[in-house]
Each structure stands twice: as structure tokens, then as C-alpha cells.
Design a protein around this motif. Structure first.
Motif, PDB file in Angstrom:
ATOM      1  N   ASN A 167       0.517  -1.137   0.059  1.00 36.14           N
ATOM      2  CA  ASN A 167       0.109   0.089  -0.118  1.00 36.14           C
ATOM      3  C   ASN A 167       1.004   1.507   0.289  1.00 36.14           C
ATOM      4  O   ASN A 167       0.621   2.623  -0.920  1.00 36.14           O
ATOM      5  CB  ASN A 167      -0.738   0.379   1.375  1.00 36.14           C
ATOM      6  CG  ASN A 167      -2.176  -1.019   0.833  1.00 36.14           C
ATOM      7  OD1 ASN A 167      -2.434  -1.430   0.080  1.00 36.14           O
ATOM      8  ND2 ASN A 167      -2.624  -1.540   2.154  1.00 36.14           N
ATOM      9  N   THR A 171       0.617   3.966  -2.994  1.00 37.10           N
ATOM     10  CA  THR A 171       0.359   5.261  -3.022  1.00 37.10           C
ATOM     11  C   THR A 171       1.528   6.169  -3.199  1.00 37.10           C
ATOM     12  O   THR A 171       0.621   7.712  -3.763  1.00 37.10           O
ATOM     13  CB  THR A 171       0.192   5.639  -1.206  1.00 37.10           C
ATOM     14  OG1 THR A 171      -0.623   4.817  -0.375  1.00 37.10           O
ATOM     15  CG2 THR A 171      -0.703   6.797  -0.756  1.00 37.10           C
ATOM     16  N   TYR A 177      -4.859   6.149  -4.986  1.00 36.44           N
ATOM     17  CA  TYR A 177      -4.972   4.712  -4.075  1.00 36.44           C
ATOM     18  C   TYR A 177      -5.153   5.001  -2.526  1.00 36.44           C
ATOM     19  O   TYR A 177      -6.148   4.128  -1.664  1.00 36.44           O
ATOM     20  CB  TYR A 177      -3.787   4.539  -4.632  1.00 36.44           C
ATOM     21  CG  TYR A 177      -3.422   2.362  -3.737  1.00 36.44           C
ATOM     22  CD1 TYR A 177      -4.596   1.477  -4.577  1.00 36.44           C
ATOM     23  CD2 TYR A 177      -3.323   2.820  -2.566  1.00 36.44           C
ATOM     24  CE1 TYR A 177      -4.673   0.113  -3.613  1.00 36.44           C
ATOM     25  CE2 TYR A 177      -2.928   1.275  -1.637  1.00 36.44           C
ATOM     26  CZ  TYR A 177      -3.821  -0.054  -2.914  1.00 36.44           C
ATOM     27  OH  TYR A 177      -3.738  -0.888  -1.956  1.00 36.44           O
TER      28      TYR A 177
END
Length: 273
Positions: A167, A171, A177
Motif C-alpha cells: 500500500n 500510494t 489509491y
């Protein structure tokens, strides 16, 4: 696999740095507040009170769930959810938020999701103490099943780390996102069984039973329900072979893919921002 090994070694080799930065972030976050770190306990406690009024008294009308008062059942799930949610969202934004520090100091940026996780652990520890007091107050006695807590805690940390590496990198590459992830987690809050025992709702019985089995493959549900199985002495983790295998398969894929993307782009993180 080599990228995953490198990233994991960076966590172990920089464990001291992770602890120091996390402690600094804890103090910096609440230093301008009168109550300071008390808010790490007070904020989730207020939310728990609201959810109990809506679901415990409103929806379940004070009935027991799996043989225990709803407040005990809910606390196990929602305390786990608070830690999962804050660690996922904080981890996804951890590198972007600290990019100024990253550009000036020499340490592997892969530790930043772990720093965020360590910062959240203070609140989690306080809420777990509340859970234990509540369980003992309602005479929920310890059993040998409680030893599973350590297994599911390891599952939680492993998943959060693997998901955090992925993640935090995405990002940086795609800023939208992080916003999308917030929306998905709002939905997963209800589909992960944190406050509702959806597996026992009439709408999901009979011909819709397949939907329950599908939801049970959710890694967040596996962790939350695993803690309940431990504290409420329902089942051992090896009795859920399919869910356990699927959970570790997903975690392994997230770690491998996330580590590969992270190592590929991290030399250019500043350029992307």
C-alpha cells in the motif's frame, strides 16, 4: 523472493530505529492536546460506546452472542478492527507523509509502515486491557484456547506488514489509491464481522450460504474471528484448514509483490512526489 528477504531483514536490523521513531511520533501527534496520549484510549472508547448503543442495545437488544454478552463479543472484534484499520491506512500513507525525513536521513524506507504499526500498538495495548477487565467482569474464564492469541497476533502483524509494504508503495505512485483504500475499509468494517455476526443473519442462511463462505476468506475476518475463537474458546486454528491456507497464501503474495514493487521504485520515490 530476494526482495522480500531484503525487506524483512531491514525490519530486524532496524528494530531499534523503528521503536525510537514510533515513540517520537506518539508524542508529536498529541503534544498540543491537554490530555495528550490519553486520547489514544479515549477516542476509541467513545466510538465503542456509540457502536454498543446502536448495535448492542438497538439491533441485538442486549442478547448474548455465542454465549457471551454482546459487549464482550463486540470488544474482541472492534479492538482488533481499530488496530487493523489504523495500521492499514497509516501504513499506506507512511512513506508519503515522511518523504521529507526520508530524503534527508539514511535508513530504509521499508521500515516506515512498521513504525506506524508500532505507534498504534500503544492504543491497542490499552484497549486490550479494557477487554480483559470486561471479560473477567462478565466471568469469562481463561482456557487453553487463549494460547492461540499469540498465533493470531502474529498473523495480524504479518498481514499488516505485507499489506503495508504494498500500500505504501502504490500510494506514492498513485495518490488516489489512499482515498480508494479508505472507502474499501469502510465497507470491510461491516463485512469483516467486527460488530455484526453476519454469519447468523437469516438473510444469509439457506441458498445464500455460499456468500458466507466467500466472506470468510477475507483475511481481516480470519484475524478478527480468530481472536474470538481464542478468547471465547470456540475452535483451534487448524480446524479451519481452508481459511488458514488461504490467509497465508494471500499474505505471502502481498509480501512478495509488495516487496518487489517497493524495491523497484524506492530509489525514485522523491521524484514521483
Amino acid at each position: 523472493m530476494n526482495d522480500a528477504k531484503t525487506v524483512l531483514l531491514e525490519q530486524f536490523n532496524n528494530f531499534g530505529i523503528i521503536r525510537r521513531i514510533s515513540k517520537y511520533e506518539e508524542k508529536a501527534t498529541y503534544q498540543s492536546h491537554y490530555l495528550g496520549l490519553v486520547w489514544q484510549f479515549l477516542n476509541p472508547a467513545i466510538q465503542i460506546g456509540i457502536y454498543y448503543l446502536v448495535f448492542g442495545i438497538g439491533l441485538y437488544q442486549g442478547k448474548e452472542v455465542r454465549g457471551v454478552p454482546y459487549i464482550v463479543w463486540m470488544l474482541i472484534g472492534i479492538i482488533t478492527w481499530f488496530f487493523l484499520n489504523s495500521s492499514i491506512l497509516g501504513g499506506s500513507n507512511s512513506i508519503y507523509k515522511q518523504i521529507g525525513m526520508v530524503s534527508k536521513m539514511k535508513f530504509p524506507v521499508s521500515i516506515l509502515p512498521s513504525v506506524n504499526m508500532a505507534s498504534n500498538f500503544v492504543s491497542y495495548r490499552a484497549m486490550m486491557l479494557l477487554l480483559l477487565v470486561t471479560m473477567f467482569g462478565f466471568r469469562v474464564s481463561p482456557t487453553i484456547y487463549w494460547l492461540q492469541y499469540f498465533y493470531y497476533f502474529f498473523c495480524m502483524i504479518a498481514f499488516l506488514f505485507a499489506f503495508g509494504i504494498l500500500n505504501s508503495t502504490i500510494t506514492i505512485l498513485v495518490r488516489d489509491y489512499h482515498i480508494m483504500l479508505q472507502s474499501i475499509l469502510r465497507l470491510l468494517f461491516y463485512l469483516s464481522g467486527a460488530i455484526m455476526d453476519f454469519s447468523r443473519l437469516a438473510v444469509f442462511q439457506g441458498k445464500h450460504g455460499w456468500f458466507i463462505h466467500l466472506l470468510e476468506l477475507n483475511p481481516l475476518y480470519y484475524i478478527i474471528n480468530g481472536f474470538r475463537d481464542s478468547f471465547l474458546s470456540d475452535a483451534w486454528f487448524w480446524e479451519k484448514g481452508t481459511q488458514t491456507i488461504f490467509f497465508w497464501l494471500i499474505t505471502g503474495i502481498l509480501l512478495i509483490v509488495g516487496s518487489h514493487i517497493h524495491m523497484k521504485f524506492r530509489a525514485r520515490f522523491v521524484d514521483f512526489i
